[in-house]
Motif scaffolding. Structure first.
Motif, PDB file in Angstrom:
ATOM      1  N   GLU A   1       0.852  -1.184   0.000  1.00 46.21           N
ATOM      2  CA  GLU A   1       0.000   0.000   0.000  1.00 46.21           C
ATOM      3  C   GLU A   1       0.889   1.236   0.000  1.00 46.21           C
ATOM      4  O   GLU A   1       1.954   1.231   0.601  1.00 46.21           O
ATOM      5  CB  GLU A   1      -0.895   0.024   1.233  1.00 46.21           C
ATOM      6  CG  GLU A   1      -1.891  -1.120   1.269  1.00 46.21           C
ATOM      7  CD  GLU A   1      -2.799  -1.034   2.484  1.00 46.21           C
ATOM      8  OE1 GLU A   1      -2.857   0.046   3.111  1.00 46.21           O
ATOM      9  OE2 GLU A   1      -3.434  -2.027   2.796  1.00 46.21           O
ATOM     10  N   PHE A   2       0.434   2.261  -0.676  1.00 47.39           N
ATOM     11  CA  PHE A   2       1.188   3.499  -0.670  1.00 47.39           C
ATOM     12  C   PHE A   2       0.225   4.670  -0.855  1.00 47.39           C
ATOM     13  O   PHE A   2      -0.867   4.518  -1.389  1.00 47.39           O
ATOM     14  CB  PHE A   2       2.276   3.511  -1.749  1.00 47.39           C
ATOM     15  CG  PHE A   2       1.760   3.335  -3.136  1.00 47.39           C
ATOM     16  CD1 PHE A   2       1.449   4.429  -3.920  1.00 47.39           C
ATOM     17  CD2 PHE A   2       1.601   2.060  -3.676  1.00 47.39           C
ATOM     18  CE1 PHE A   2       0.986   4.267  -5.205  1.00 47.39           C
ATOM     19  CE2 PHE A   2       1.140   1.887  -4.966  1.00 47.39           C
ATOM     20  CZ  PHE A   2       0.828   2.987  -5.739  1.00 47.39           C
ATOM     21  N   SER A   3       0.658   5.813  -0.371  1.00 48.01           N
ATOM     22  CA  SER A   3      -0.127   7.040  -0.546  1.00 48.01           C
ATOM     23  C   SER A   3       0.833   8.200  -0.755  1.00 48.01           C
ATOM     24  O   SER A   3       2.003   8.137  -0.396  1.00 48.01           O
ATOM     25  CB  SER A   3      -1.022   7.295   0.670  1.00 48.01           C
ATOM     26  OG  SER A   3      -0.230   7.545   1.813  1.00 48.01           O
ATOM     27  N   TYR A   4       0.298   9.251  -1.333  1.00 49.25           N
ATOM     28  CA  TYR A   4       1.085  10.438  -1.619  1.00 49.25           C
ATOM     29  C   TYR A   4       0.181  11.648  -1.447  1.00 49.25           C
ATOM     30  O   TYR A   4      -0.963  11.658  -1.910  1.00 49.25           O
ATOM     31  CB  TYR A   4       1.609  10.379  -3.059  1.00 49.25           C
ATOM     32  CG  TYR A   4       2.298  11.643  -3.500  1.00 49.25           C
ATOM     33  CD1 TYR A   4       3.626  11.877  -3.169  1.00 49.25           C
ATOM     34  CD2 TYR A   4       1.628  12.611  -4.234  1.00 49.25           C
ATOM     35  CE1 TYR A   4       4.264  13.036  -3.564  1.00 49.25           C
ATOM     36  CE2 TYR A   4       2.256  13.776  -4.632  1.00 49.25           C
ATOM     37  CZ  TYR A   4       3.571  13.985  -4.290  1.00 49.25           C
ATOM     38  OH  TYR A   4       4.212  15.134  -4.674  1.00 49.25           O
ATOM     39  N   SER A   5       0.666  12.644  -0.743  1.00 48.63           N
ATOM     40  CA  SER A   5      -0.092  13.885  -0.633  1.00 48.63           C
ATOM     41  C   SER A   5       0.880  15.056  -0.651  1.00 48.63           C
ATOM     42  O   SER A   5       2.015  14.947  -0.192  1.00 48.63           O
ATOM     43  CB  SER A   5      -0.934  13.908   0.646  1.00 48.63           C
ATOM     44  OG  SER A   5      -0.101  13.917   1.783  1.00 48.63           O
ATOM     45  N   SER A   6       0.403  16.172  -1.194  1.00 39.78           N
ATOM     46  CA  SER A   6       1.237  17.369  -1.231  1.00 39.78           C
ATOM     47  C   SER A   6       0.345  18.598  -1.323  1.00 39.78           C
ATOM     48  O   SER A   6      -0.821  18.513  -1.708  1.00 39.78           O
ATOM     49  CB  SER A   6       2.193  17.330  -2.421  1.00 39.78           C
ATOM     50  OG  SER A   6       1.488  17.460  -3.624  1.00 39.78           O
ATOM     51  N   PHE A   7       0.905  19.727  -0.944  1.00 37.74           N
ATOM     52  CA  PHE A   7       0.253  21.007  -1.141  1.00 37.74           C
ATOM     53  C   PHE A   7       1.332  22.082  -1.183  1.00 37.74           C
ATOM     54  O   PHE A   7       2.467  21.863  -0.756  1.00 37.74           O
ATOM     55  CB  PHE A   7      -0.775  21.320  -0.040  1.00 37.74           C
ATOM     56  CG  PHE A   7      -0.155  21.720   1.267  1.00 37.74           C
ATOM     57  CD1 PHE A   7       0.205  23.035   1.526  1.00 37.74           C
ATOM     58  CD2 PHE A   7       0.086  20.768   2.245  1.00 37.74           C
ATOM     59  CE1 PHE A   7       0.778  23.389   2.729  1.00 37.74           C
ATOM     60  CE2 PHE A   7       0.658  21.121   3.445  1.00 37.74           C
ATOM     61  CZ  PHE A   7       1.013  22.425   3.689  1.00 37.74           C
ATOM     62  N   LYS A   8       0.938  23.236  -1.696  1.00 34.72           N
ATOM     63  CA  LYS A   8       1.841  24.380  -1.734  1.00 34.72           C
ATOM     64  C   LYS A   8       0.989  25.643  -1.738  1.00 34.72           C
ATOM     65  O   LYS A   8       0.068  25.757  -2.547  1.00 34.72           O
ATOM     66  CB  LYS A   8       2.707  24.323  -2.993  1.00 34.72           C
ATOM     67  CG  LYS A   8       3.726  25.428  -3.099  1.00 34.72           C
ATOM     68  CD  LYS A   8       4.586  25.201  -4.334  1.00 34.72           C
ATOM     69  CE  LYS A   8       5.716  26.197  -4.408  1.00 34.72           C
ATOM     70  NZ  LYS A   8       6.573  25.934  -5.572  1.00 34.72           N
ATOM     71  N   ARG A   9       1.272  26.555  -0.801  1.00 32.56           N
ATOM     72  CA  ARG A   9       0.580  27.840  -0.754  1.00 32.56           C
ATOM     73  C   ARG A   9       1.630  28.932  -0.693  1.00 32.56           C
ATOM     74  O   ARG A   9       2.603  28.819   0.049  1.00 32.56           O
ATOM     75  CB  ARG A   9      -0.312  27.946   0.480  1.00 32.56           C
ATOM     76  CG  ARG A   9      -1.434  26.930   0.400  1.00 32.56           C
ATOM     77  CD  ARG A   9      -2.734  27.308   0.914  1.00 32.56           C
ATOM     78  NE  ARG A   9      -3.283  28.588   0.557  1.00 32.56           N
ATOM     79  CZ  ARG A   9      -4.404  29.028   1.112  1.00 32.56           C
ATOM     80  NH1 ARG A   9      -5.022  28.315   2.018  1.00 32.56           N
ATOM     81  NH2 ARG A   9      -4.893  30.183   0.763  1.00 32.56           N
TER      82      ARG A   9
END
Length: 141
Positions: free
Chosen positions: A90-98
């Motif tokens: 299982e794998f997940s990826y999350s990102s954000f940029k403000r």
């Protein structure tokens, strides 16, 4: 950009810059899991609070470059379980940029950040010349 008059000096209003309709780009930012941010201004500084639960302090990057404050994160999780008859991965990826354009009144060298109980807090102190001056008496000669 709107201007605020303080002590007969003109300053751009940071609050208006943060809340310009075109700054957020509409609702598409919220559909991409961009964290909500509260922005407060007081006499000494501006405070930004990001609601970002479930992360670690090391998951964030906060940087200032050419008067632009950027807060970002990129998290990858992988978990693999092996047994005689199967492999489960299982794998997940999350990102954000403000990013935020800072007014000239912010002392970029003294910005502080902390992460406690799912809230990333940034304190953006104002430069000495931008702080309100106390009332004083002037002697008549």
């Amino acid at each position: 950009m709107s201007i605020i008059r303080r002590n007969n000096l003109l300053f751009p209003s940071l609050m208006n810059e943060f809340f310009k309709p075109d700054w957020f780009g509409g609702m598409e930012n919220f559909e991409k899991n961009v964290p909500a941010v509260n922005i407060k201004e007081n006499e000494k500084d501006f405070e930004l609070e990001f609601a970002i639960p479930g992360m670690k302090r090391d998951d964030f990057n906060v940087e200032v470059d050419d008067n632009i404050l950027t807060v970002s994160s990129e998290v990858k999780n992988e978990k693999e379980t092996k047994d005689k008859n199967y492999t489960r991965r299982e794998f997940s990826y999350s990102s954000f940029k403000r990013s935020f354009t800072l007014p000239e009144t912010v002392d970029e060298d003294n910005i502080n950040a902390s992460y406690v109980d799912g809230i990333l807090r940034l304190a953006l102190p104002k430069k000495e010349e931008a702080l309100p001056k106390p009332k004083r008496m002037i002697e008549i000669g």
